[in-house]
Design a protein around this motif. Structure first.
Motif, PDB file in Angstrom:
ATOM      1  N   SER A   1       0.861  -1.181   0.000  1.00 55.59           N
ATOM      2  CA  SER A   1       0.000   0.000   0.000  1.00 55.59           C
ATOM      3  C   SER A   1       0.898   1.230   0.000  1.00 55.59           C
ATOM      4  CB  SER A   1      -0.926   0.026   1.228  1.00 55.59           C
ATOM      5  OG  SER A   1      -0.163   0.052   2.429  1.00 55.59           O
TER       6      SER A   1
ATOM      7  N   SER B   1       8.144  -4.739   9.365  1.00 55.20           N
ATOM      8  CA  SER B   1       7.633  -5.296   8.111  1.00 55.20           C
ATOM      9  C   SER B   1       8.757  -5.932   7.297  1.00 55.20           C
ATOM     10  CB  SER B   1       6.931  -4.208   7.295  1.00 55.20           C
ATOM     11  OG  SER B   1       7.855  -3.290   6.747  1.00 55.20           O
TER      12      SER B   1
ATOM     13  N   ASN C   1       6.180  -7.558   4.939  1.00 51.68           N
ATOM     14  CA  ASN C   1       4.941  -8.092   5.492  1.00 51.68           C
ATOM     15  C   ASN C   1       3.806  -7.081   5.336  1.00 51.68           C
ATOM     16  OD1 ASN C   1       3.054  -8.155   8.113  1.00 51.68           O
ATOM     17  ND2 ASN C   1       3.681 -10.238   7.600  1.00 51.68           N
ATOM     18  N   GLN C   2       2.702  -7.519   4.764  1.00 55.72           N
ATOM     19  CA  GLN C   2       1.618  -6.595   4.410  1.00 55.72           C
ATOM     20  C   GLN C   2       0.971  -5.949   5.628  1.00 55.72           C
ATOM     21  OE1 GLN C   2      -1.290  -8.212   1.724  1.00 55.72           O
ATOM     22  NE2 GLN C   2      -2.729  -6.540   2.021  1.00 55.72           N
ATOM     23  N   ASP C   3       0.610  -6.736   6.609  1.00 58.34           N
ATOM     24  CA  ASP C   3      -0.071  -6.175   7.779  1.00 58.34           C
ATOM     25  C   ASP C   3       0.824  -5.178   8.513  1.00 58.34           C
ATOM     26  OD1 ASP C   3      -2.330  -7.646   7.247  1.00 58.34           O
ATOM     27  OD2 ASP C   3      -1.766  -9.301   8.573  1.00 58.34           O
ATOM     28  N   ALA C   4       2.097  -5.542   8.674  1.00 60.14           N
ATOM     29  CA  ALA C   4       3.023  -4.643   9.371  1.00 60.14           C
ATOM     30  C   ALA C   4       3.274  -3.382   8.561  1.00 60.14           C
ATOM     31  CB  ALA C   4       4.341  -5.372   9.647  1.00 60.14           C
TER      32      ALA C   4
ATOM     33  N   ASN D   1       1.237  -1.922   6.414  1.00 61.50           N
ATOM     34  CA  ASN D   1       0.048  -1.062   6.433  1.00 61.50           C
ATOM     35  C   ASN D   1      -0.072  -0.265   7.727  1.00 61.50           C
ATOM     36  OD1 ASN D   1      -0.634  -1.996   3.896  1.00 61.50           O
ATOM     37  ND2 ASN D   1      -2.104  -3.509   4.649  1.00 61.50           N
ATOM     38  N   ALA D   2       0.629  -0.696   8.779  1.00 66.93           N
ATOM     39  CA  ALA D   2       0.593   0.012  10.057  1.00 66.93           C
ATOM     40  C   ALA D   2       1.651   1.110  10.152  1.00 66.93           C
ATOM     41  CB  ALA D   2       0.781  -0.987  11.194  1.00 66.93           C
TER      42      ALA D   2
END
Length: 500
Positions: free
Chosen positions: A105, A245, A263-266, A268-269
């Motif tokens: 993202s 990430s 890492n996507q979740d990390a 995005n944060a």
């Protein structure tokens, strides 16, 4: 610019690593620039160059190889959606050792550069990062290389070097750098005193008269360790989140390039912040030395259609044209035709851009406001915001040539040796007609080889795949019929491009 045939390896902490920040959507250059094919991948800069802005950015930095710099692998920071656009254009440049850092993202440029710095340190040593956006143009390549070489020398001593653009007009759309020349050092080297936000027209005129203000073009040179240390000082939250990430990244190869995915979740944060706001603008007066090298090389960021007109090749009436155009009694206008004849009579100071599915007409002085059209397209959920009628895919492209109630007609080209995914559609059937090349078609439990003028029918719900086993491009006409013909009606079972 010549093709690149360079594949060096890391040898010391004086190694220079090109970092190309290849994000952004270029909304002010709609309808040519779309979210799925943004401006950095377009050929826009005028003149005789047939390279995209992205390709030109890479080639410019690689002119350092002609000096005493040792070039390491090229790092491209782009998003997952554009990875195959970038890869195709990299291949056109020739042999190039490249790693693509794929953002899941958009988190602005500070996290993007942090990914590049972390990857650069994994290569070994403490390399110098030469950082540039992918969507700018430079008219004087020799002047650019000279300024960049000076910036590399400054960065090798531990300072941050930023390129300051010599202003030629009181522009209000750029940030400014206030700098003082170092008379005891090489000409063109300055100490940065402060950064200034985009000014009013009156203040911009004052800056131009004073002569010690420069445009900030977002190009700078620094060691990987310097960036990470400065980020730790000024924005430790961004560093910690990006490191998290990065620690959980994945890596895979696609032929001649490497894809790295944090890492996507990390990711995005991570807080969204620019390089300038996070670090660069805080450096003057701090422990992190920041210097400026003046760049007077015909720079332009092509931020709107008026800028494209400025750098284009103008005729005797000040018109810039591209494609099949006819003009009479017209002045100081830009007319771009993508596929059809575009004619203009008695116009002045206009922008006219034609594509297969949209036409833009704008007053040149209002070209910045094209972004408002894109905002309306987004609000109306219109596909013209995101994609052209002709859509690039990793295996080739498709062009939606006609559609109506319960049918759609596409022209599809598949690259030699490439194949689409093994897939199925719930709501439509398809008829395929080969018009050029050889097609290998999986249709249920059968595998067919079709030549030109041969066809097959894919029933609704049937598992199927189209492949090109030949050495020439394959072209087919696809006729879809059914109750729903959206691109999201697809179930992939096998895919060579990680889209399962």
């Amino acid at each position: 610019m010549s093709d690149i045939t360079l594949k060096p390896s890391i040898s010391s902490d004086r190694t220079v690593i090109p970092v190309i920040l290849c994000g952004g959507s270029g909304t002010r250059l709609w309808p040519l620039s779309r979210a799925g094919f943004p401006k950095q991948f377009l050929v826009l800069s005028g003149g005789d160059s047939k390279q995209s802005l992205f390709q030109q950015a890479i080639a410019r930095i690689h002119t350092l190889a002609d000096s005493r710099a040792t070039l390491g692998p090229t790092l491209i920071v782009t998003n997952e959606e554009h990875r195959f656009l970038a890869l195709d254009q990299l291949r056109e440049l020739g042999e190039l050792n490249t790693t693509l850092l794929l953002e899941p993202s958009g988190r602005n440029t500070a996290p993007a550069l942090t990914l590049a710095a972390l990857q650069a340190q994994e290569f070994g040593g403490d390399p110098i990062l030469v950082v540039t956006p992918a969507d700018q143009t430079i008219q004087n390549g020799a002047a650019f290389t000279a300024a960049l070489s000076q910036a590399v020398s400054i960065a090798s001593e531990g300072a941050i070097a930023i390129l300051g653009i010599t202003p030629n007009a009181p522009e209000t759309g750029y940030g400014y750098i206030k700098a003082k020349e170092q008379t005891s050092q090489a000409a063109g080297s300055f100490v940065v005193e402060r950064f200034v936000e985009k000014p009013s027209a009156e203040i911009a005129r004052q800056y131009l008269e004073e002569g010690n203000y420069f445009w900030n073009g977002g190009m700078f040179v620094l060691k990987a360790s310097v960036w990470l240390s400065a980020l730790k000082e000024f924005r430790p939250d961004i560093l910690a989140a990006t490191q998290k990430s990065w620690d959980d990244k994945s890596r895979d190869a696609s032929g001649d390039a490497v894809f790295v995915r944090p890492n996507q979740d990390a990711f995005n944060a991570i807080p969204s912040e620019s390089v300038d706001y996070a670090v660069i603008e805080k450096c003057p007066g701090s422990a992190f030395a920041i210097k400026m090298v003046e760049l007077n090389a015909g720079w332009n960021d092509l931020g709107a259609w008026d800028a494209v007109w400025q750098v284009g090749k103008q005729d005797s009436n000040g018109n810039v044209t591209s494609g099949d155009t006819l003009l009479t009694n017209s002045k100081n206008s830009l007319v771009h035709a993508s596929g059809r004849l575009v004619s203009a009579v008695g116009i002045e100071n206009l922008i006219i851009v034609e594509t297969a599915d949209a036409v833009l007409v704008a007053d040149r002085k209002n070209s910045q406001d094209v972004k408002n059209i894109v905002t309306q397209l987004e609000a109306q959920k219109r596909e013209e915001k995101n994609l052209h009628r002709k859509v690039s895919r990793p295996w080739g492209w498709y062009d939606s040539v006609d559609e109506g109630e319960r049918f759609k007609v596409k022209r599809i080209q598949v690259k030699p040796g490439a194949s689409l995914s093994l897939q199925m559609h719930h709501h439509r059937a398809e008829h395929w007609i080969v018009v050029k090349g050889v097609a290998e078609i999986t249709n249920g439990d059968k595998v067919l080889t079709l030549m030109e003028n041969q066809s097959t029918y894919i029933p609704q719900g049937q598992t199927h795949r189209l492949a090109n086993p030949g050495t020439e491009p394959l072209e087919i006409i696809e006729v879809q019929s059914g109750s729903y013909l959206g691109e999201d009606d697809i179930v992939r079972f096998e895919d060579s491009y990680g889209r399962n």
